[in-house]
Design a protein around this motif. Structure first.
Motif, PDB file in Angstrom:
ATOM      1  N   LYS A  65      11.782 -20.541 -19.463  1.00 36.92           N
ATOM      2  CA  LYS A  65      13.041 -19.801 -19.665  1.00 36.92           C
ATOM      3  C   LYS A  65      14.238 -20.727 -20.071  1.00 36.92           C
ATOM      4  CE  LYS A  65      14.348 -18.310 -15.100  1.00 36.92           C
ATOM      5  NZ  LYS A  65      14.490 -17.338 -14.264  1.00 36.92           N
ATOM      6  N   ASN A  66      15.187 -20.541 -20.669  1.00 38.18           N
ATOM      7  CA  ASN A  66      16.323 -21.100 -21.083  1.00 38.18           C
ATOM      8  C   ASN A  66      16.406 -22.518 -21.542  1.00 38.18           C
ATOM      9  OD1 ASN A  66      17.735 -18.542 -20.455  1.00 38.18           O
ATOM     10  ND2 ASN A  66      17.718 -19.005 -18.379  1.00 38.18           N
ATOM     11  N   GLN A  67      15.176 -22.868 -22.083  1.00 37.37           N
ATOM     12  CA  GLN A  67      15.303 -24.319 -22.428  1.00 37.37           C
ATOM     13  C   GLN A  67      15.893 -24.484 -23.709  1.00 37.37           C
ATOM     14  OE1 GLN A  67      13.290 -26.786 -20.491  1.00 37.37           O
ATOM     15  NE2 GLN A  67      13.395 -25.166 -18.945  1.00 37.37           N
ATOM     16  N   PRO A  68      16.507 -25.648 -23.719  1.00 33.26           N
ATOM     17  CA  PRO A  68      17.218 -26.244 -24.964  1.00 33.26           C
ATOM     18  C   PRO A  68      16.128 -26.462 -26.104  1.00 33.26           C
ATOM     19  CG  PRO A  68      17.120 -28.190 -23.380  1.00 33.26           C
ATOM     20  CD  PRO A  68      16.661 -26.879 -22.674  1.00 33.26           C
ATOM     21  N   PRO A  69      16.774 -26.845 -27.244  1.00 35.02           N
ATOM     22  CA  PRO A  69      15.710 -27.020 -28.436  1.00 35.02           C
ATOM     23  C   PRO A  69      14.919 -28.359 -28.068  1.00 35.02           C
ATOM     24  CG  PRO A  69      17.781 -26.479 -29.300  1.00 35.02           C
ATOM     25  CD  PRO A  69      17.855 -26.493 -27.831  1.00 35.02           C
ATOM     26  N   SER A  70      13.576 -28.420 -28.320  1.00 39.14           N
ATOM     27  CA  SER A  70      12.844 -29.406 -28.229  1.00 39.14           C
ATOM     28  C   SER A  70      11.796 -29.523 -29.231  1.00 39.14           C
ATOM     29  CB  SER A  70      12.216 -29.260 -26.706  1.00 39.14           C
ATOM     30  OG  SER A  70      11.364 -28.128 -26.701  1.00 39.14           O
ATOM     31  N   ARG A  71      10.729 -30.299 -29.133  1.00 45.59           N
ATOM     32  CA  ARG A  71       9.667 -30.446 -30.041  1.00 45.59           C
ATOM     33  C   ARG A  71       8.808 -29.274 -30.097  1.00 45.59           C
ATOM     34  NH1 ARG A  71       5.526 -35.366 -29.522  1.00 45.59           N
ATOM     35  NH2 ARG A  71       5.013 -34.077 -27.567  1.00 45.59           N
ATOM     36  N   ASP A  72       8.593 -28.751 -28.855  1.00 46.83           N
ATOM     37  CA  ASP A  72       7.736 -27.694 -28.704  1.00 46.83           C
ATOM     38  C   ASP A  72       8.526 -26.311 -29.133  1.00 46.83           C
ATOM     39  OD1 ASP A  72       5.524 -29.206 -27.660  1.00 46.83           O
ATOM     40  OD2 ASP A  72       6.152 -28.814 -25.627  1.00 46.83           O
ATOM     41  N   HIS A  73       9.575 -26.106 -28.982  1.00 49.66           N
ATOM     42  CA  HIS A  73      10.513 -24.901 -29.382  1.00 49.66           C
ATOM     43  C   HIS A  73      11.860 -25.718 -30.061  1.00 49.66           C
ATOM     44  CE1 HIS A  73       8.057 -22.416 -26.754  1.00 49.66           C
ATOM     45  NE2 HIS A  73       8.207 -23.441 -25.736  1.00 49.66           N
ATOM     46  N   LEU A  74      11.557 -25.642 -31.278  1.00 48.88           N
ATOM     47  CA  LEU A  74      12.640 -25.968 -32.158  1.00 48.88           C
ATOM     48  C   LEU A  74      14.231 -25.385 -31.901  1.00 48.88           C
ATOM     49  CD1 LEU A  74      10.668 -26.691 -35.500  1.00 48.88           C
ATOM     50  CD2 LEU A  74      11.103 -28.419 -33.461  1.00 48.88           C
ATOM     51  N   LEU A  75      14.134 -24.344 -31.578  1.00 47.64           N
ATOM     52  CA  LEU A  75      15.427 -23.702 -31.442  1.00 47.64           C
ATOM     53  C   LEU A  75      15.473 -23.211 -29.954  1.00 47.64           C
ATOM     54  CD1 LEU A  75      15.978 -21.513 -34.671  1.00 47.64           C
ATOM     55  CD2 LEU A  75      17.034 -23.682 -33.987  1.00 47.64           C
ATOM     56  N   GLY A  76      14.787 -23.969 -29.077  1.00 44.35           N
ATOM     57  CA  GLY A  76      14.829 -23.409 -27.526  1.00 44.35           C
ATOM     58  C   GLY A  76      14.193 -22.196 -27.221  1.00 44.35           C
ATOM     59  N   THR A  77      14.141 -21.743 -25.885  1.00 40.49           N
ATOM     60  CA  THR A  77      13.556 -20.405 -25.512  1.00 40.49           C
ATOM     61  C   THR A  77      14.952 -19.494 -24.770  1.00 40.49           C
ATOM     62  OG1 THR A  77      13.241 -21.457 -23.569  1.00 40.49           O
ATOM     63  CG2 THR A  77      11.460 -21.469 -24.924  1.00 40.49           C
ATOM     64  N   ASP A  78      14.608 -18.291 -24.636  1.00 44.09           N
ATOM     65  CA  ASP A  78      15.373 -17.335 -24.235  1.00 44.09           C
ATOM     66  C   ASP A  78      15.199 -17.229 -22.726  1.00 44.09           C
ATOM     67  OD1 ASP A  78      13.245 -15.741 -23.809  1.00 44.09           O
ATOM     68  OD2 ASP A  78      13.856 -14.340 -25.621  1.00 44.09           O
ATOM     69  N   GLU A  79      15.977 -16.142 -22.157  1.00 46.18           N
ATOM     70  CA  GLU A  79      15.696 -15.938 -20.806  1.00 46.18           C
ATOM     71  C   GLU A  79      14.588 -15.443 -20.184  1.00 46.18           C
ATOM     72  OE1 GLU A  79      16.653 -12.132 -22.702  1.00 46.18           O
ATOM     73  OE2 GLU A  79      17.595 -14.282 -23.090  1.00 46.18           O
ATOM     74  N   GLN A  80      13.691 -15.034 -21.198  1.00 46.37           N
ATOM     75  CA  GLN A  80      12.239 -14.747 -20.635  1.00 46.37           C
ATOM     76  C   GLN A  80      11.211 -15.787 -21.238  1.00 46.37           C
ATOM     77  OE1 GLN A  80      12.027 -10.866 -22.692  1.00 46.37           O
ATOM     78  NE2 GLN A  80      12.520  -9.994 -20.508  1.00 46.37           N
ATOM     79  N   GLY A  81      11.658 -16.939 -21.788  1.00 44.17           N
ATOM     80  CA  GLY A  81      10.670 -18.128 -22.018  1.00 44.17           C
ATOM     81  C   GLY A  81      10.084 -17.740 -23.424  1.00 44.17           C
ATOM     82  N   ARG A  82      10.799 -16.963 -24.357  1.00 42.28           N
ATOM     83  CA  ARG A  82      10.178 -16.639 -25.542  1.00 42.28           C
ATOM     84  C   ARG A  82      10.788 -17.476 -26.630  1.00 42.28           C
ATOM     85  NH1 ARG A  82      11.800 -10.276 -25.424  1.00 42.28           N
ATOM     86  NH2 ARG A  82      13.613 -11.343 -24.977  1.00 42.28           N
ATOM     87  N   ASP A  83       9.975 -17.965 -27.633  1.00 44.18           N
ATOM     88  CA  ASP A  83      10.307 -18.932 -28.589  1.00 44.18           C
ATOM     89  C   ASP A  83      11.457 -18.163 -29.497  1.00 44.18           C
ATOM     90  OD1 ASP A  83       9.914 -21.378 -30.001  1.00 44.18           O
ATOM     91  OD2 ASP A  83       9.496 -20.101 -31.766  1.00 44.18           O
ATOM     92  N   VAL A  84      12.761 -19.010 -29.422  1.00 44.31           N
ATOM     93  CA  VAL A  84      13.683 -18.319 -30.306  1.00 44.31           C
ATOM     94  C   VAL A  84      13.550 -18.461 -31.702  1.00 44.31           C
ATOM     95  CG1 VAL A  84      16.426 -18.665 -30.697  1.00 44.31           C
ATOM     96  CG2 VAL A  84      15.487 -18.749 -28.203  1.00 44.31           C
ATOM     97  N   MET A  85      13.003 -19.497 -32.178  1.00 47.70           N
ATOM     98  CA  MET A  85      12.857 -19.585 -33.635  1.00 47.70           C
ATOM     99  C   MET A  85      11.919 -18.538 -34.154  1.00 47.70           C
ATOM    100  SD  MET A  85      11.411 -22.883 -35.673  1.00 47.70           S
ATOM    101  CE  MET A  85      11.362 -22.894 -37.367  1.00 47.70           C
ATOM    102  N   LEU A  86      10.937 -18.085 -33.550  1.00 51.18           N
ATOM    103  CA  LEU A  86      10.126 -17.041 -33.790  1.00 51.18           C
ATOM    104  C   LEU A  86      10.681 -15.927 -33.930  1.00 51.18           C
ATOM    105  CD1 LEU A  86       7.296 -15.810 -34.523  1.00 51.18           C
ATOM    106  CD2 LEU A  86       6.983 -15.733 -32.086  1.00 51.18           C
ATOM    107  N   ARG A  87      11.647 -15.408 -32.899  1.00 52.07           N
ATOM    108  CA  ARG A  87      12.202 -14.090 -32.662  1.00 52.07           C
ATOM    109  C   ARG A  87      13.347 -14.310 -33.795  1.00 52.07           C
ATOM    110  NH1 ARG A  87      11.090 -10.950 -28.961  1.00 52.07           N
ATOM    111  NH2 ARG A  87      13.253  -9.919 -28.675  1.00 52.07           N
ATOM    112  N   LEU A  88      13.957 -15.390 -33.990  1.00 52.28           N
ATOM    113  CA  LEU A  88      14.942 -15.609 -35.122  1.00 52.28           C
ATOM    114  C   LEU A  88      14.441 -14.898 -36.322  1.00 52.28           C
ATOM    115  CD1 LEU A  88      17.740 -16.411 -36.194  1.00 52.28           C
ATOM    116  CD2 LEU A  88      16.737 -18.516 -36.733  1.00 52.28           C
ATOM    117  N   PHE A  89      13.314 -15.466 -36.841  1.00 50.18           N
ATOM    118  CA  PHE A  89      12.690 -15.206 -38.114  1.00 50.18           C
ATOM    119  C   PHE A  89      12.186 -13.870 -38.279  1.00 50.18           C
ATOM    120  CE2 PHE A  89      13.388 -19.753 -38.640  1.00 50.18           C
ATOM    121  CZ  PHE A  89      13.914 -19.535 -39.769  1.00 50.18           C
TER     122      PHE A  89
END
Length: 302
Positions: A65-89
């Motif tokens: 949770k709350n991870q900054p952008p990285s190779r695994d999560h290009l736009l980071g994760t939210d407070e529940q560890g969900r992929d922000v990029m997926l939820r964005l689109f």
């Protein structure tokens, strides 16, 4: 004479149709083409990226949770560890769908009311236009907020999405109705309408098959600009917690995280991408709509 004037003059000399002339005008409007290109890219992205993502919308991982952008999560994760990029689109799908459906409801009601009022005239026109003026006088934003708040705890998240679509569409049709009515008042006096009288066509056929198609250009422009307004309205309602509610993601309820001071200052990847997407989408649609308006305007001097 400019090259553009020469090209349009050559097209007119070849007796091309108004739609081809409009396309040539639009194609030469570079700003409108850029807007159309940006919107097409965004539309394709919200369709394709969730399909190819390795994550799921409801996939939680509290260890990340709350991870900054990285190779695994290009736009980071939210407070529940969900992929922000997926939820964005995925949120983009819902936001654009709300815009499309709200614009569609507005077009159906506005074109129908305007078409009937313009064709029949008299007391029918008077009643329908007075009703349109009553709807037009209703304050849009306070009404939508009040109805959404009143029904917030009585409907599910899925139902709330359709409620927002319907509210925006039902309250935004009077402008299009008046525009269509004005066009049909002019069109019904032309010679092709006299031919429909001789052929004995029904009133329904005259309106649907002959009058409304001749107002299609104005309807397209109105729908395009209305879609941008609907996306902004949905984003605003969801930001206030009165629109589409989680777990269904939209750009508006993703932006709601910015109300938390810690998220705003420490986790910008949670709220900045949806804000940028709203801005790019609305600006691109407005540029597209303005380009269409210039292309379809017969009085446009180029």
């Amino acid at each position: 004479m400019t090259d553009e004037r020469k090209d349009l003059k050559e097209l007119k000399n070849k007796a091309v149709g108004p739609w081809q002339l409009a396309w040539e005008r639009f194609r030469k409007n570079k700003v409108a083409v850029v807007g159309a290109t940006i919107f097409i890219i965004i539309a394709l992205a919200v369709i394709i990226i969730p399909m190819v993502s390795q994550y799921e919308m409801s996939e939680f991982n509290l260890d990340d949770k709350n991870q900054p952008p990285s190779r695994d999560h290009l736009l980071g994760t939210d407070e529940q560890g969900r992929d922000v990029m997926l939820r964005l689109f995925l949120g983009g799908r819902i936001s654009i769908l709300v815009g499309l459906m709200a614009a569609g409801v507005s077009v159906v009601i506005g074109a129908t009311v305007g078409g009937v009022a313009g064709y029949y005239g008299g007391w029918v026109d008077n009643i329908l236009m007075r009703f349109a003026e009553i709807v037009y006088s209703i304050p849009f934003t306070p009404t939508v907020i009040s109805i959404s708040a009143a029904l917030m705890f009585r409907v599910t998240s899925d139902q709330k999405m359709f409620l927002v679509m319907a509210l925006i569409g039902i309250l935004s049709w009077p402008g299009l109705a008046r525009l269509v009515r004005g066009q049909i008042l002019s069109l019904r006096e032309q010679e092709f309408m006299q031919a429909t009288e001789i052929l004995g066509l029904s009133n329904r056929s005259k309106i649907i098959r002959h009058l409304l198609p001749n107002t299609l250009a104005f309807i397209i422009v109105s729908a395009t600009l209305g879609m941008a307004s609907a996306i902004l309205t949905e984003a605003g309602l969801s930001f206030l917690g009165l629109g589409v509610t989680p777990p269904i993601p939209t750009w508006g309820n993703m932006l709601q995280r910015a109300t938390n001071n810690k998220v705003f200052t420490s986790y910008p990847w949670m709220w900045l991408p949806p804000g940028i997407m709203v801005m790019l989408t609305v600006v691109s649609i407005n540029l597209l709509g303005e380009g269409l308006r210039d292309a379809f305007d017969p009085k446009e001097s180029r």
